[in-house]
Design a protein around this motif. Structure first.
Motif: not given
Ligand code: FA5
Length: 345
Positions: A10-25, A68-80
């Motif tokens: 579930e966490i791996d899928q959430a990471a993929i889903r958020w990555q896609a959403e961030i790329d689309d913003a 925690n790792a998911l949270q840090a990854h999503v935060a860094a991706t958003i910032e980038a």
């Protein structure tokens, strides 16, 4: 190969889903609302922690670390992503034909001191160099300070020399800076010397040399021995320092209930060089600087013993002095607020 637990999938899928959403913003606002949904207090990722009780005890530590790792990854991706969007925005603005980063800025129109302030500052500099205090007293005054303390009781005809704006409270708008004289005597132990510049008000018709609101500078010197000679010498020094040229003055006896003897000091009109104009009412002379030795009754009102202390005082017409210094033909120009006039200084 051991199978991944459900929560890990579930966490791996959430990471993929958020990555896609961030790329689309495509815009900063969209990215911001996504950030709130993913990482905000009530956001999805912090919300995962609430599921710890349903995770098998032996997996709980790993689960917490994964969240925690998911949270840090999503935060860094958003910032980038934010960085990319900001840069795109700047690039777009630079492309805009109406924006010219090399354009020369238009000169700013700066203000400058009003001529009344300039001359007042010069007077203050001259007097402070001679050990005078510069004081500021209220424009709303009591009848006592403006009149009675100055030896002008209610019945005195001199009250009519200065038509007064009365307030409903029984106070008044001071008609002259002399209203500060007795205040100063109570404020400072004798001997002392002070000037008090300020605005004064008179309920009278205006003309080229009379305003209803104008400026005066009061001067007061209290000492054991003061003389008319010292007073007049100080007045001459003041005028030649301010006008920066020799000017013709004349002295006449003058009546003011708060001085004895009193003098009227007139100046040769600097607008018409004495030929006669509206500023001097065609007389060639202008009343400028009345003065005299402080009346014993005024010293008493100030708590001073006239047997021991004496004083001299002057009441300079600052507005008229400004007229004389700059050749201004009408006193009403000074407070009129007309920029065509003021910008000449
Ligand atoms: C007085 O106001 C006395 N308090 C001055 C004084 C102080 C005398 C200390 C003795 C000792 P007078 O009303 O004359 O006096 O005004 C003083 C000066 O203010 C005048 O000489 C004149 O230069 C200026 N002045 C008077 N009325 C006006 C007015 N309406 N508009 C512009 N300037 C004025």
């Amino acid at each position: 190969m051991s199978e991944l637990p459900d929560w890990q999938i579930e966490i791996d899928q959430a990471a993929i889903r958020w990555q896609a959403e961030i790329d689309d913003a495509a815009a900063l606002e969209a990215l911001r609302s996504l950030e709130v949904r993913a990482l905000g207090k009530a956001g999805e990722i912090p919300g995962l922690m609430k599921r710890i009780p349903q995770i098998p005890p032996q997996d709980r530590k790993a689960f917490g670390q994964a969240v925690n790792a998911l949270q840090a990854h999503v935060a860094a991706t958003i910032e980038a992503r934010r960085q990319v969007l900001v840069e795109a925005l700047i690039a777009a603005e630079l492309q805009d034909a109406t924006f010219d980063p090399a354009a020369v800025a238009l000169p700013l129109k700066l203000g400058h001191p009003h001529p009344l302030s300039t001359v007042q500052a010069d007077i203050e500099a001259i007097f402070t160099s001679m050990g005078f205090h510069v004081l500021d007293y209220p424009e709303i005054e009591s009848e006592f300070d403006n009149f009675e303390a100055l030896n002008i009781p209610g019945w005195h005809p001199a009250r009519e020399m200065q038509d007064t704006f009365w307030l409903e409270s029984g106070h008044l708008l001071r008609t002259h800076t002399s209203a500060g004289q007795v205040r100063a005597m109570h404020q400072f132990p004798a001997p002392f010397r002070a000037i008090f510049p300020g605005k004064v008000y008179r309920y009278e018709a205006t003309d080229a040399s009379h305003e209803h609101t104008f400026h005066q500078v009061e001067g007061l010197m209290i000492d054991r021995k003061v003389s008319v000679g010292h007073l007049l010498d100080s007045m001459r020094t003041l005028l030649s320092a301010i006008l920066q040229r020799e000017v013709e003055i004349r002295l006449r006896p003058g009546y003011f209930p708060f001085v004895e003897p009193g003098f009227e000091l007139d100046i040769r009109c600097q607008v018409c060089a004495g030929d006669g104009c509206s500023a001097c009412k065609r007389r060639g002379w202008l009343e400028l600087l009345p003065c005299g030795l402080v009346h014993p009754n005024v010293l008493r009102a100030g708590g001073l013993d006239p047997e021991e202390w004496q004083g001299w005082a002057f009441g300079l017409g600052l507005s008229r002095l400004v007229m004389m210094r700059y050749g201004v033909p009408d006193v009403r120009l000074l407070m009129g607020g007309d920029l065509r006039f003021l910008s000449q200084f």
